[in-house]
Design a protein around this motif. Sequence first.
Motif, PDB file in Angstrom:
ATOM      1  N   ASN A 137       2.337 -35.144 -18.610  1.00 46.04           N
ATOM      2  CA  ASN A 137       3.120 -35.454 -17.254  1.00 46.04           C
ATOM      3  C   ASN A 137       4.467 -34.973 -17.810  1.00 46.04           C
ATOM      4  N   HIS A 187       8.128 -34.660 -16.134  1.00 50.68           N
ATOM      5  CA  HIS A 187       8.979 -34.897 -15.292  1.00 50.68           C
ATOM      6  C   HIS A 187       8.025 -35.348 -13.883  1.00 50.68           C
ATOM      7  N   GLY A 188       6.647 -35.860 -13.830  1.00 51.06           N
ATOM      8  CA  GLY A 188       6.155 -35.995 -12.789  1.00 51.06           C
ATOM      9  C   GLY A 188       4.990 -35.693 -12.131  1.00 51.06           C
TER      10      GLY A 188
END
Length: 434
Positions: free
Chosen positions: A42, A44-45
Amino acid sequence: MTNKLIILGGGIAGLSLACFLNKKTVILEAQEEVGGLCRSFNTHGIYYDVGPHIIFSKNEEILQFIRGLTETEKIRRSNQIYYNGHFIKYPFENFLAQLGNQKDIQYCLNTFLNNPYRNMPADNMLAFFLKTFGEGITRFYLQPYNEKIWKFDPSMMDTQMVERIPQPPDQHIIDSCAGKFNEGYLHQLHFHYPKSGGVMSLCDALRKRIRDKSTIHLNTRVKKVRKSEGKWIVSTIQGEEFQADQMINCMPLHELMPCLENVPIEVQSAIADLKYNSIHIVIINVKKDTISDHFSMMFPQRDIIFHRLNRLNFLGENYCLSDGSATFLAEVTFRKGTKYSDLSPQEVVKQVINDMVKLEFIDKKDVQFTEVHTEKYAYVIDDLESKKNKKSVLSYLQSIGIECSGRFAEFQYLNSDQVIEHSKKLAEKMNMVV
Ligand SMILES: Cc1cc2nc3c(=O)[nH]c(=O)nc-3n(C[C@H](O)[C@H](O)[C@H](O)COP(=O)(O)OP(=O)(O)OC[C@H]3O[C@@H](n4cnc5c(N)ncnc54)[C@H](O)[C@@H]3O)c2cc1C
């Protein structure tokens, strides 16, 4: 304590094997997380895989099993090949009119229809391409693209991986040159992909399914494997020792062999000759780009560092950021001594950005963030000696009672569906033995 069965390696092979076995298992996994090549990361999302792992299978039962593990989206592929400054739809041979240039189109058509290689034996990858597709399609796309991904001369590679590619019907190629297109490779026209969490969500689901019958030891790197008084004894670099009546190997052969004692010299030299490629996975997020909504793009060009560029936004809203930006995943293979093998991961990121700028896909000032992840075992190389070497290693392991399942454990170009299929078959065989 003696366990019933130890599984070496907690990739999708080891996890699915534990799932299909009707006995208790102990899984030993070197990393801090299970999943191996089916892990997702993952940033930054956004979840990304070790190269986007699309889910498809010729085996309907396995496909249903995988789809039952997590919620998936059915997506129609939009793959392209970059040629002479523009994109051509994949598969290349089905969209020849998109080459744009009549001379190139005629070259592909003529060398396909009047193919001097058609009746010749195809005993290596390059010969297979020439025989099946003719010179034009081979020289424009198949040869340079394969040289790039394998970093190996296709005339020195076996046909194991490509021999299932169907001979295109003459009429499809004729139609393709006249701008009448057939989709081709229909078994991959649609694929499935986890709605969220990337391919890792399959491993998370498997992990939950085996919770009651399997113990997973993470950060547990196998160092030594021996047999004593009918039991397998596995030691780890962390200093632990595990014992079991049975043991299955799902970790790479190159990791297992140094753990064994008294391996015959010819088997040692066979494993040393089995070659594989590593991969850098580079994530580039940009405010804006000039590529429309394609997914996987292939680059046969020798002066571009990546062989494949993927636009993760294509995978659905859970793989996009709300700021309207685009996230790309570039794939760069390497092996010691090959082009780019001396570059550090950060230098690879820089080169990927420079090449995307050179291709006029992005502006350097629009790059918002980058990330790079490197995997040692990515692609097995089926060179002309690999069948023989593989047989030597696997027969030896079988002779001392070690069965193997998995991509690098069997040293075969297997996708995750095939790995699961192999683990299921092996589990069914073992379930019969009381
Ligand atoms: C770039 C790329 C793209 C791909 N795309 C797709 C796709 O689109 N669709 C698809 O279905 N498949 C795809 N695949 C293939 C898929 O990733 C593999 O088939 C599958 O993940 C292999 O699983 P495995 O368990 O056999 O091996 P691995 O995932 O390699 O697992 C082996 C495990 O052994 C562990 N291990 C290693 N050494 C030790 C040790 N000494 N002690 C303990 N544990 C150890 C490792 O940490 C790892 O977890 C792709 C692969 C790559 C590289």
